[in-house]
Design a protein around this motif. Sequence first.
Motif, PDB file in Angstrom:
ATOM      1  N   MET A  15       0.831  -1.069   0.119  1.00 10.45           N
ATOM      2  CA  MET A  15       0.066   0.051   0.118  1.00 10.45           C
ATOM      3  C   MET A  15       0.719   1.219   0.002  1.00 10.45           C
ATOM      4  O   MET A  15       2.026   1.265   0.446  1.00 10.45           O
ATOM      5  CB  MET A  15      -0.793  -0.036   1.178  1.00 10.45           C
ATOM      6  CG  MET A  15      -0.100   0.048   2.432  1.00 10.45           C
ATOM      7  SD  MET A  15      -1.450   0.275   4.009  1.00 10.45           S
ATOM      8  CE  MET A  15      -2.408  -0.902   3.756  1.00 10.45           C
ATOM      9  N   PRO A  16       0.544   2.556  -0.487  1.00 11.80           N
ATOM     10  CA  PRO A  16       1.155   3.587  -0.405  1.00 11.80           C
ATOM     11  C   PRO A  16       1.085   4.415   0.846  1.00 11.80           C
ATOM     12  O   PRO A  16       0.159   4.136   1.438  1.00 11.80           O
ATOM     13  CB  PRO A  16       0.675   4.433  -1.567  1.00 11.80           C
ATOM     14  CG  PRO A  16      -0.940   4.047  -1.705  1.00 11.80           C
ATOM     15  CD  PRO A  16      -0.886   2.372  -1.320  1.00 11.80           C
ATOM     16  N   HIS A  17       2.068   5.203   1.177  1.00  8.39           N
ATOM     17  CA  HIS A  17       1.839   6.088   2.182  1.00  8.39           C
ATOM     18  C   HIS A  17       0.674   6.996   2.061  1.00  8.39           C
ATOM     19  O   HIS A  17      -0.010   7.256   3.184  1.00  8.39           O
ATOM     20  CB  HIS A  17       3.225   6.869   2.226  1.00  8.39           C
ATOM     21  CG  HIS A  17       4.370   6.339   2.806  1.00  8.39           C
ATOM     22  ND1 HIS A  17       5.199   5.876   1.937  1.00  8.39           N
ATOM     23  CD2 HIS A  17       4.694   5.912   4.285  1.00  8.39           C
ATOM     24  CE1 HIS A  17       6.092   5.328   2.447  1.00  8.39           C
ATOM     25  NE2 HIS A  17       5.938   5.331   3.983  1.00  8.39           N
ATOM     26  N   SER A  18       0.250   7.414   0.965  1.00 10.17           N
ATOM     27  CA  SER A  18      -1.127   8.027   0.703  1.00 10.17           C
ATOM     28  C   SER A  18      -2.393   7.485   1.372  1.00 10.17           C
ATOM     29  O   SER A  18      -3.206   8.204   1.725  1.00 10.17           O
ATOM     30  CB  SER A  18      -1.280   8.443  -0.570  1.00 10.17           C
ATOM     31  OG  SER A  18      -1.232   7.433  -1.534  1.00 10.17           O
ATOM     32  N   LEU A  19      -2.198   6.267   1.172  1.00 12.72           N
ATOM     33  CA  LEU A  19      -3.486   5.564   1.747  1.00 12.72           C
ATOM     34  C   LEU A  19      -3.557   5.781   3.262  1.00 12.72           C
ATOM     35  O   LEU A  19      -4.539   6.268   4.059  1.00 12.72           O
ATOM     36  CB  LEU A  19      -3.502   4.067   1.268  1.00 12.72           C
ATOM     37  CG  LEU A  19      -4.796   3.285   1.889  1.00 12.72           C
ATOM     38  CD1 LEU A  19      -6.033   3.715   1.066  1.00 12.72           C
ATOM     39  CD2 LEU A  19      -4.608   1.746   1.649  1.00 12.72           C
ATOM     40  N   ASP A  50      -4.564   6.995  10.083  1.00  9.16           N
ATOM     41  CA  ASP A  50      -3.997   6.107  11.123  1.00  9.16           C
ATOM     42  C   ASP A  50      -3.812   4.833  10.188  1.00  9.16           C
ATOM     43  O   ASP A  50      -4.467   4.264   9.467  1.00  9.16           O
ATOM     44  CB  ASP A  50      -5.248   5.790  12.278  1.00  9.16           C
ATOM     45  CG  ASP A  50      -4.680   4.655  13.241  1.00  9.16           C
ATOM     46  OD1 ASP A  50      -4.097   5.044  14.224  1.00  9.16           O
ATOM     47  OD2 ASP A  50      -5.191   3.466  13.099  1.00  9.16           O
ATOM     48  N   THR A  51      -2.538   4.162  10.684  1.00 11.39           N
ATOM     49  CA  THR A  51      -2.212   3.003  10.044  1.00 11.39           C
ATOM     50  C   THR A  51      -3.119   1.630  10.103  1.00 11.39           C
ATOM     51  O   THR A  51      -3.420   0.995   9.226  1.00 11.39           O
ATOM     52  CB  THR A  51      -0.803   2.449  10.632  1.00 11.39           C
ATOM     53  OG1 THR A  51      -0.057   3.499  10.141  1.00 11.39           O
ATOM     54  CG2 THR A  51      -0.059   1.362  10.005  1.00 11.39           C
ATOM     55  N   VAL A  52      -3.628   1.534  11.272  1.00 12.03           N
ATOM     56  CA  VAL A  52      -4.510   0.308  11.645  1.00 12.03           C
ATOM     57  C   VAL A  52      -6.014   0.414  10.797  1.00 12.03           C
ATOM     58  O   VAL A  52      -6.489  -0.360  10.180  1.00 12.03           O
ATOM     59  CB  VAL A  52      -4.762   0.169  13.087  1.00 12.03           C
ATOM     60  CG1 VAL A  52      -5.912  -0.755  13.287  1.00 12.03           C
ATOM     61  CG2 VAL A  52      -3.653  -0.263  13.819  1.00 12.03           C
ATOM     62  N   GLU A  53      -6.352   1.782  10.886  1.00 16.88           N
ATOM     63  CA  GLU A  53      -7.680   2.115  10.037  1.00 16.88           C
ATOM     64  C   GLU A  53      -7.419   1.702   8.596  1.00 16.88           C
ATOM     65  O   GLU A  53      -8.148   1.178   7.711  1.00 16.88           O
ATOM     66  CB  GLU A  53      -8.099   3.477  10.308  1.00 16.88           C
ATOM     67  CG  GLU A  53      -8.613   3.814  11.520  1.00 16.88           C
ATOM     68  CD  GLU A  53      -9.748   2.851  11.766  1.00 16.88           C
ATOM     69  OE1 GLU A  53     -10.454   2.662  11.197  1.00 16.88           O
ATOM     70  OE2 GLU A  53      -9.731   2.299  13.054  1.00 16.88           O
ATOM     71  N   ALA A  54      -6.299   2.158   8.047  1.00 21.82           N
ATOM     72  CA  ALA A  54      -5.858   1.790   6.693  1.00 21.82           C
ATOM     73  C   ALA A  54      -5.802   0.395   6.231  1.00 21.82           C
ATOM     74  O   ALA A  54      -6.394  -0.221   5.288  1.00 21.82           O
ATOM     75  CB  ALA A  54      -4.803   2.753   6.180  1.00 21.82           C
ATOM     76  N   ALA A  55      -5.155  -0.424   7.250  1.00 27.15           N
ATOM     77  CA  ALA A  55      -4.922  -1.688   7.237  1.00 27.15           C
ATOM     78  C   ALA A  55      -6.190  -2.451   7.190  1.00 27.15           C
ATOM     79  O   ALA A  55      -6.588  -3.431   6.313  1.00 27.15           O
ATOM     80  CB  ALA A  55      -4.051  -2.361   8.301  1.00 27.15           C
ATOM     81  N   LEU A  56      -7.197  -2.103   8.148  1.00 20.92           N
ATOM     82  CA  LEU A  56      -8.553  -2.805   8.161  1.00 20.92           C
ATOM     83  C   LEU A  56      -9.374  -2.457   6.933  1.00 20.92           C
ATOM     84  O   LEU A  56     -10.081  -3.443   6.192  1.00 20.92           O
ATOM     85  CB  LEU A  56      -9.258  -2.226   9.483  1.00 20.92           C
ATOM     86  CG  LEU A  56      -8.774  -2.447  10.802  1.00 20.92           C
ATOM     87  CD1 LEU A  56      -9.401  -1.715  11.857  1.00 20.92           C
ATOM     88  CD2 LEU A  56      -9.017  -4.088  10.990  1.00 20.92           C
TER      89      LEU A  56
END
Length: 342
Positions: free
Chosen positions: A177-181, A187-193
């Motif tokens: 995934m890109p940093h932009s996401l 939040d990293t966890v929200e992006a991961a979910l």
Amino acid sequence: MGFQRARPSHEILSGDSADVYFARADSILEREGLDPVVTMEVFGRREAVLCGIDEAKNLLGHVLAEADPNETKLEALDDGDRIEPKEIVLRIRARYRRFGLYETAFLGMLAHSTGWATAAREVVDAAAPDPVISFGARHIHPDITDVLDYASIVGGCVGASTPAGARLAGLSPTGTMPHSLVLIFGDTVEAALAFDRDLEPDVPRIVLVDTFKDEAEETLRVAHALGDRLYGIRLDTPAERGRVTADLVHEIRARLDQEEYRHVKIVVSGGLNPERIRYFREAGAPVDSYAVGSYISGASPIDFTGDIKEIDGRPIAKRGRIPGLTDSPRLKPVDLAAYREA
């Protein structure tokens, strides 16, 4: 694996991408009524991993498909072959005006792709037995990212980031995934979910963990949130924060193992080259795979030369070269009939 591209582009077939002197030579020969059967041999200047030859065969197969089979022959090596300096990689026998206009194109195909494939092999050898993924598309013009990624795979990379490049090699694209996401979610966890919710099940859940907080902390937060669904994490710490270090990889591996997340893989990226990869390996850092970009994409082209060695069966060569055909036992005939049927 084989080169999957279809018919060469209009720009190549029309000669618009050729050095203009080849078009001028063609015009002169036509006016003078000259079109001998010539044999051209193509060789590289250094030891390398050959690439671009399948694309060159595709071009020449199309332009020679309707030539007289009694006076036309194409022989070549294959993508991925290791070659020695001045080894013949391609031999063309045909009437000159059938293929002379395309010398710029097939030499360029070989030069650029072989440079990329050779650089890929250097990082693959440094990382062995750990796998390497090609992440170099952002460093070159988008019209040729597919060729870059294909060359990287020929050089030994197990995957490539662009769908076009992976498709040329008959594979699926590889990526995280890109940093932009992560920045947009905040939040990293929200992006991961969200990544886990919205992407197909066959896409490995590899999460970037260096955007907001300490990488070890983020890794554990993501592991707690995704559990067994988390395939891996990617470390891409910028130079402003000291880049990824072997100590950081050791720490993250230890923390994951302590909390029973032994299945989670660690992917390292960011300015990697053979020297940096050897640093991780010599430090015993438990890296599972490396993502390499600019070292491959920025590789210099490897020079290839095309020499006419026979004209109407008569040995000939320019000064400094030996007239007549070079002994080249590894060359294999290319079936031009297959292109007539295509």
